[in-house]
Write an enzyme that holds these catalytic residues in place. Structure first.
Site, mmCIF file in Angstrom:
data_model
loop_
_atom_site.group_PDB
_atom_site.id
_atom_site.type_symbol
_atom_site.label_atom_id
_atom_site.label_comp_id
_atom_site.label_asym_id
_atom_site.label_seq_id
_atom_site.Cartn_x
_atom_site.Cartn_y
_atom_site.Cartn_z
ATOM 1 C CE1 TYR A 1 -3.041 -3.036 0.320
ATOM 2 C CE2 TYR A 1 -3.284 -2.596 2.662
ATOM 3 C CZ TYR A 1 -3.582 -3.354 1.547
ATOM 4 O OH TYR A 1 -4.434 -4.430 1.664
ATOM 5 C CG HIS B 1 -0.802 -8.545 -0.230
ATOM 6 N ND1 HIS B 1 -0.439 -7.227 -0.101
ATOM 7 C CD2 HIS B 1 -2.124 -8.523 -0.545
ATOM 8 C CE1 HIS B 1 -1.491 -6.448 -0.328
ATOM 9 N NE2 HIS B 1 -2.514 -7.204 -0.611
ATOM 10 N N PRO C 1 -15.917 -5.090 1.906
ATOM 11 C CG PRO C 1 -16.253 -4.424 4.129
ATOM 12 C CD PRO C 1 -15.186 -4.571 3.083
ATOM 13 C CG LEU C 2 -18.848 -0.930 2.751
ATOM 14 C CD1 LEU C 2 -18.620 0.504 3.189
ATOM 15 C CD2 LEU C 2 -20.207 -1.405 3.218
ATOM 16 N N GLY C 3 -18.297 -3.535 -1.411
ATOM 17 C CA GLY C 3 -18.250 -3.614 -2.867
ATOM 18 C C GLY C 3 -17.508 -2.450 -3.488
ATOM 19 N N GLY D 1 -17.331 0.511 -2.582
ATOM 20 C CA GLY D 1 -18.157 1.716 -2.574
ATOM 21 C C GLY D 1 -19.549 1.525 -3.131
ATOM 22 N N GLY E 1 -22.901 6.882 -7.989
ATOM 23 C CA GLY E 1 -23.688 6.597 -9.175
ATOM 24 C C GLY E 1 -22.813 6.591 -10.411
#
Length: 341
Positions: A61, A132, A212-214, A216, A223
Site C-alpha cells: 500500500y 498477500h 465488504p462495501l463492494g 463503494g 452513481g
C-alpha cells in the site's frame, strides 16, 4: 476525540479484536486522491479512539507509505490494538528508478519484506503477517515454512493468507497454523461461499472479508456520474464491474437495495456490513475509508439486526447472478488463487 462505540469482539487467532476492522490502504492510495499525512494520522487515531482494535496494512500500500503512516499514528498506543500487515507482494525499484509491484514468495523475499515492514512501522513485532498473494512459482509449503520461521524469530506472532483457495489453505495449515484468511467478500462478491468459508470454519481460521462495501457500490453513494469521474489512478478503473456498461446495469439494483436499508432502519453501508456480521461469528469485515464520518457510520453496523426474511430478499437481490462483470481483470484473476463460480 471520538467516544468508543460498543463493538462486539471476535476471535482472530489468539487475539480478541473488534468485529469490524479498519483497512489502511485508502489512507495512501487506490481510490484517487489521498488525504494529507496529518489527516491520515488523525483518522487512524480517531478510529482507535472510536473502538477499532484491528488495523490492517501491507507493504504494497503506497509502496510502504501506509505502514509508515500506521507506525507514526499508532505505535505509541501499541498495547491497544492488533496489527496486521502483508508481504510477498511489494514494490521493487528497477534499474530505471521506477517502483513496480512484484509478487515474490521465495523465502528470502518474504523475510526481506517482513524486515522492511517492521522498519517502516517502527515496531519489533507484527501480530498477524499475511502472504498477500501466493506466488504460484513457489510451493505454498515453502513460503509458509519461512513465515513460520518469522514466528520463531519473534518478528511476527501469527500467520495469515490472502486470496487463496480452500485447497491451498489446507496445504499451508498443515505446515503452520493459519490464524486468518483474507479475501474479498460482500453481497456482490460471493466466491468465498463456494468452499473457503467452510474450510476456515472447519480449521478454526478467522475469515477477514475485505471490500465488504463492494468498493463503494454498496454504500449507495456512487452513481454512474461518480464512476465516470473516478481519478485516473483509481484502481476501480481496471475492474470490469465499473465499466460504463456494467455499472449502468449494476446501478439498477440500488433503488431496491436502498429500500431494504430503510426497512432495516440503517444506511446502505450498514446493511452490507450487518449482513456479513450475521453470516458467521468467524467473519470479520474489513472496511477502508478516508472519512471519520464513514468510519463511525460503518461501526454502527454492529448494532443492526436483520430479520431472516430481509436477509433472504437481500441475497436474492444482489448475488453473483444479478451483478454484471467480474471483480478483477484478466491479469488480477491470474494472480489470485480463489475459487470462482
Amino acid at each position: 476525540m471520538s467516544h468508543p462505540i460498543s463493538i462486539p469482539q471476535r476471535n482472530l487467532g489468539p487475539f480478541q479484536v473488534s468485529a469490524l476492522a479498519f483497512g489502511c490502504m485508502n489512507v495512501c492510495h487506490a481510490y484517487g486522491a489521498s488525504p494529507t499525512t496529518e489527516a491520515a494520522v488523525r483518522l487512524l487515531q480517531e478510529a482507535l479512539d472510536a473502538g477499532v482494535t484491528h488495523f490492517d496494512t501491507a507493504a504494497l500500500y503506497g509502496f510502504g507509505e501506509s505502514e509508515r503512516l500506521v507506525g507514526r499514528a499508532l505505535k505509541s498506543r501499541r498495547d491497544q490494538f492488533v496489527l496486521a500487515s502483508k508481504g510477498g507482494m511489494a514494490g521493487v525499484t528497477g534499474e530505471d528508478g521506477v517502483t513496480r509491484r512484484v509478487i515474490d514468495g521465495r523465502p528470502e523475499a518474504v523475510r526481506r519484506n517482513c524486515e522492511d515492514s517492521l522498519r517502516r512501522l517502527g515496531l519489533d513485532v507484527i501480530d498477524l503477517y499475511y502472504l498477500h498473494r501466493w506466488d504460484k512459482s513457489v510451493p505454498i509449503e515453502d513460503t509458509v515454512g519461512e513465515m513460520s520461521r518469522l514466528v520463531e524469530r519473534g518478528h511476527v506472532r501469527t500467520v495469515g493468507l490472502s486470496e487463496v483457495s480452500a485447497a491451498t489453505l489446507r496445504k499451508a495449515h498443515a505446515v503452520h497454523p493459519i490464524a486468518a484468511l483474507q479475501t474479498e467478500y460482500s453481497l456482490w462478491t460471493r466466491n468465498p461461499e463456494i468452499a473457503v468459508l467452510d474450510a476456515c470454519r472447519e480449521l478454526g481460521v478467522a475469515f477477514v472479508a475485505f471490500s465488504p462495501l463492494g468498493r463503494g457500490f454498496l454504500s449507495g453513494k456512487i452513481g454512474g456520474a461518480e464512476v465516470a469521474a473516478f481519478d485516473a489512478k483509481d484502481i476501480r478503473r481496471s475492474m470490469p464491474r465499473f465499466t460504463a456498461e456494467h455499472y449502468a446495469a449494476n446501478e439498477k439494483l440500488l433503488p431496491a437495495y436502498q429500500a431494504l436499508a430503510r426497512e432495516a432502519g440503517c444506511t446502505p453501508a450498514q446493511l452490507a456490513l450487518a449482513w456479513l456480521l450475521q453470516k458467521s461469528e468467524h467473519i470479520i469485515p474489513l472496511f477502508g475509508t478516508t472519512s471519520l464520518d464513514h468510519t463511525l457510520e460503518n461501526l454502527g453496523a454492529a448494532q443492526v439486526k436483520l430479520s431472516a426474511d430481509l436477509v433472504a430478499r437481500l441475497e436474492d437481490l444482489i448475488n453473483q447472478k444479478t451483478v454484471m462483470g467480474g471483480r478483477y481483470n484478466e491479469q488480477n484473476n491470474r494472480e489470485v488463487d480463489t475459487e470462482v463460480f
